[in-house]
Design an enzyme around this catalytic site. Structure first.
Site, PDB file in Angstrom:
ATOM      1  N   GLU A  63      40.524  51.631 -24.441  1.00 39.01           N
ATOM      2  CA  GLU A  63      41.358  50.477 -24.752  1.00 39.01           C
ATOM      3  C   GLU A  63      42.611  51.031 -25.437  1.00 39.01           C
ATOM      4  OE1 GLU A  63      39.590  47.480 -27.289  1.00 39.01           O
ATOM      5  OE2 GLU A  63      41.496  46.389 -27.336  1.00 39.01           O
TER       6      GLU A  63
ATOM      7  N   ARG B 172      26.833  58.081 -29.239  1.00 34.09           N
ATOM      8  CA  ARG B 172      28.186  58.266 -29.747  1.00 34.09           C
ATOM      9  C   ARG B 172      28.224  59.508 -30.603  1.00 34.09           C
ATOM     10  NH1 ARG B 172      31.754  53.734 -29.980  1.00 34.09           N
ATOM     11  NH2 ARG B 172      33.229  54.372 -31.563  1.00 34.09           N
TER      12      ARG B 172
ATOM     13  N   LYS C  88      38.442  53.511 -34.324  1.00 38.28           N
ATOM     14  CA  LYS C  88      39.897  53.323 -34.231  1.00 38.28           C
ATOM     15  C   LYS C  88      40.405  52.353 -35.289  1.00 38.28           C
ATOM     16  CE  LYS C  88      39.882  52.771 -29.729  1.00 38.28           C
ATOM     17  NZ  LYS C  88      40.302  52.519 -28.347  1.00 38.28           N
TER      18      LYS C  88
HETATM   19  P1  ATP Z   1      36.313  51.280 -31.483  1.00 37.20           P
HETATM   20  O1  ATP Z   1      36.480  52.510 -32.340  1.00 37.20           O
HETATM   21  O2  ATP Z   1      37.329  50.251 -31.743  1.00 37.20           O
HETATM   22  O3  ATP Z   1      34.897  50.813 -31.385  1.00 37.20           O
HETATM   23  P2  ATP Z   1      36.130  52.822 -29.132  1.00 37.20           P
HETATM   24  O4  ATP Z   1      36.274  54.082 -29.880  1.00 37.20           O
HETATM   25  O5  ATP Z   1      34.842  52.448 -28.526  1.00 37.20           O
HETATM   26  O6  ATP Z   1      36.650  51.650 -30.014  1.00 37.20           O
HETATM   27  P3  ATP Z   1      37.346  52.652 -26.523  1.00 37.20           P
HETATM   28  O7  ATP Z   1      38.769  52.768 -26.177  1.00 37.20           O
HETATM   29  O8  ATP Z   1      36.623  51.429 -26.148  1.00 37.20           O
HETATM   30  O9  ATP Z   1      37.294  52.824 -28.082  1.00 37.20           O
HETATM   31  O10 ATP Z   1      36.574  53.926 -26.013  1.00 37.20           O
HETATM   32  C1  ATP Z   1      36.682  54.414 -24.708  1.00 37.20           C
HETATM   33  C2  ATP Z   1      35.407  55.120 -24.339  1.00 37.20           C
HETATM   34  O11 ATP Z   1      35.135  56.151 -25.266  1.00 37.20           O
HETATM   35  C3  ATP Z   1      34.229  54.179 -24.349  1.00 37.20           C
HETATM   36  O12 ATP Z   1      33.546  54.311 -23.128  1.00 37.20           O
HETATM   37  C4  ATP Z   1      33.368  54.649 -25.474  1.00 37.20           C
HETATM   38  O13 ATP Z   1      32.021  54.586 -25.118  1.00 37.20           O
HETATM   39  C5  ATP Z   1      33.792  56.083 -25.668  1.00 37.20           C
HETATM   40  N1  ATP Z   1      33.695  56.457 -27.071  1.00 37.20           N
HETATM   41  C6  ATP Z   1      34.372  55.926 -28.099  1.00 37.20           C
HETATM   42  N2  ATP Z   1      34.016  56.489 -29.262  1.00 37.20           N
HETATM   43  C7  ATP Z   1      33.080  57.426 -28.971  1.00 37.20           C
HETATM   44  C8  ATP Z   1      32.325  58.358 -29.739  1.00 37.20           C
HETATM   45  N3  ATP Z   1      32.453  58.436 -31.052  1.00 37.20           N
HETATM   46  N4  ATP Z   1      31.467  59.165 -29.080  1.00 37.20           N
HETATM   47  C9  ATP Z   1      31.343  59.096 -27.755  1.00 37.20           C
HETATM   48  N5  ATP Z   1      32.024  58.250 -26.972  1.00 37.20           N
HETATM   49  C10 ATP Z   1      32.884  57.419 -27.558  1.00 37.20           C
END
Ligand code: ATP
Ligand code: MG
Length: 558
Positions: free
Chosen positions: A36, A261, A271
């Site tokens: 996003e 994650r 974020k």
């Molecule tokens: P927020 O921090 O607002 O929850 P987000 O980090 O999930 O958002 P996105 O832009 O939705 O942000 O993430 C894009 C992709 O990265 C998603 O498929 C998510 O699963 C993956 N992702 C995000 N953070 C992690 C993490 N810490 N470890 C592994 N994958 C991640």
């Protein structure tokens, strides 16, 4: 990968993908990375990118880059641009497979209309508070909205008028008609569309309603023909909803597989929290070298290869865990040890004058560029009568086991001579501001012909030739391994480490670094790896300490 090479099936996702190809459930592999555009990418995203692009590559498939840009309020073009730059920098390529969920807004609208026509979606007039109340809790079922039984005609009319901008923001939503008593709260008539009179960074003012992420995500995967929708664990409980949408719409459904994650100790990977740190000035910017963002890590001195190495080392797990940040540092140190040129740099200078060294004389000493890589060769380092050494390398009254410079003691200056301390100069407060030495001309290169030994070798920089520098020494951004470990009513900001940045200046570095470009990384011998920062000026180089020399991870790991 050629057809004859067996795919790597070393983790549960690769095993599942290989099985899907074997069983014929899918005949090729299409994955996607779906950021996003509401912030910069961080090291957690690097893991997801490595998984999405890595698995596609291993199976000879493709990986799409799709921006899930359904929330115009928080999304910006700047983020789109930076995200693309960061993915490229990491070493991944989506070719011509760049997509935006906003490109599907018209299709998604049609999908919504189809669900209304099937009696599977309705326009609801509850406001946000009421909806929360009707929703129930994890323990108690929800209640049905009084608007749930609206006729298909009325719903179609209202939804069309929502689109036309007839109603104020928040006045109505479009909801899926699923099950208000479901044990999975995501299935309690989730909102599909909301009214937002906000301009979108791509579609401008064309839309007055926007799909929620959950209504857009699965259908976007479907439209793109994604076979394996790989995502982090928090989406597991959303999967039944994604499946419900594709089933009710009768459209192609990808297989979603969740993985843990990445969490890193002493930092945050959300974020929302990272944005707060930037917006409220706790760090200087998204690319502040203390940030776990890819741009911050890059500025700090991390290489793409070291981040990829880290991602492959942590592997793939089904359960959430916290990875020691020392492991990330280990990957960088490992690489820089092999690649970074060695230089001598003095962070906290103490002046040394060699009394018997000829006034005005300069010698060029041969220094090894990288003991790990003989091919890196040698360089000349100028030596003179006045030098700087580290304050730490001198003690007027040396404690036991301190073998470096002290009154009456002889030490080796790296690549140069044995010198002996014969006196000190103090300021009015009694602080030593200069060390007086003599040198033994017979020890040039670092050995005494008579075989006498010294117990310490220290680094130095010739005062006349030194390059002026500032060093920025970084420590963990948070003082607790889990920054969310707070007192009641506490806040993750309470755990910010007040000493995460120490700026020291002046520092002096040997002249071989003169003119080094931002992004260049060297090892200051005995001190650490330092990367030239873009804040550098022609008069003063700014060095970020990327990582120290000591490996705390290797110790615990072996
Ligand atoms: P927020 O921090 O607002 O929850 P987000 O980090 O999930 O958002 P996105 O832009 O939705 O942000 O993430 C894009 C992709 O990265 C998603 O498929 C998510 O699963 C993956 N992702 C995000 N953070 C992690 C993490 N810490 N470890 C592994 N994958 C991640
Ligand atoms: Mg997310």
């Amino acid at each position: 990968m050629t057809e004859n090479t067996p795919p790597i099936t070393s983790d549960f996702i690769r095993t599942a993908v290989a099985e899907d190809l074997r069983s014929g459930r899918f005949s090729r592999v299409v994955t996607r990375f779906p950021p996003e555009p509401n912030g910069y990418l961080h090291i957690g995203h690097a893991k997801a990118i490595a998984v999405d692009f890595g698995i596609a590559a291993d199976f000879g498939g493709v990986c799409n880059l799709r921006f899930d840009d359904t929330n115009p309020v928080k999304e910006e073009q700047e983020y789109v641009d930076m995200i693309m730059a960061d993915i490229r920098w990491l070493g991944y390529d989506w070719g011509n497979r760049l997509f935006f969920a906003s490109d599907y807004f018209e299709t998604l609208y049609e999908y919504a209309v189809q669900l209304i026509q099937k009696g599977k979606a309705y326009v609801c007039d509850l406001n946000a508070d009421e909806m929360r109340e009707y929703r129930g809790t994890l323990k108690a079922p929800g209640r049905e909205s009084p608007y749930r039984s609206r006729s298909v005609e009325e719903n179609l009319d209202l939804f069309q008028r929502m689109r036309a901008g007839e109603f104020p923001e928040g006045a109505r939503t479009l909801r899926a008609k699923i099950d208000m008593a479901s044990g999975n709260v995501n299935l309690r008539d989730p909102v599909m569309y909301r009214i937002l009179h906000a301009a979108h960074h791509r579609t401008g003012n064309a839309w007055k309603i926007y799909p929620l992420y959950d209504f857009a995500h699965g259908q976007s995967d479907s439209i793109e023909g994604v076979t394996h929708s790989l995502c982090s664990l928090e989406y597991e409980i959303h999967r039944p909803l994604y499946d419900w949408y594709t089933r009710e719409l009768g459209i192609y459904a990808p297989r979603q597989i969740e993985f843990a994650r990445l969490n890193l100790s002493y930092t945050v990977l959300s974020k929302r929290k990272l944005l707060k740190l930037v917006k409220e000035g706790f760090v200087s910017s998204w690319d502040d070298p203390r940030m776990p963002t890819l741009s911050g890590l890059r500025r700090r001195g991390y290489t793409a290869a070291s981040i990829r190495d880290f991602c492959s080392r942590i592997g793939m797990a089904k359960a959430d865990s916290v990875v020691d940040i020392a492991m990330l540092e280990h990957s960088l140190r490992d690489e820089l040890n092999k690649t970074a040129p060695r230089v001598m740099g003095v962070l906290r200078p103490l002046r040394v004058v060699i009394e018997n060294y000829p006034e005005g004389q300069t010698e060029e000493m041969d220094a090894v560029n990288n003991p790990e890589n003989p091919a890196a060769g040698t360089r000349k380092v100028p030596f003179g009568k006045v030098l700087y050494i580290e304050q730490d390398d001198f003690r007027e009254e040396p404690p036991p086991k301190f073998f470096r410079m002290a009154p009456g003691r002889e030490v080796r200056l790296r690549y140069a001579y044995f010198v002996k301390c014969v006196g000190v100069v103090k300021d009015a407060a009694g602080k030593v501001i200069e060390v007086r030495c003599t040198y033994d001309p017979a020890t040039r290169g670092g050995d005494a012909p008579d075989g006498r030994k010294v117990k310490a070798t220290i680094h130095w920089v010739s005062a006349e030739h030194a390059v002026l520098a500032e060093a920025r020494l970084y420590d963990a951004l948070f003082s607790k391994p889990n920054p969310d470990d707070v007192e009641e009513d506490g806040h993750f900001l309470d755990n910010l480490n007040p000493n995460s940045l120490e700026v020291i200046s002046p520092c002096y570095v040997e002249p071989s670094v003169r003119g080094a470009q931002a992004g260049t990384t060297v090892q200051f011998e005995r001190t650490g790896y330092f990367c030239v920062d873009p804040d550098s000026t022609p008069d003063k180089l700014v060095f970020n300490r990327a990582v120290g020399l000591k490996d705390s991870y290797a110790k615990v790991a072996t």
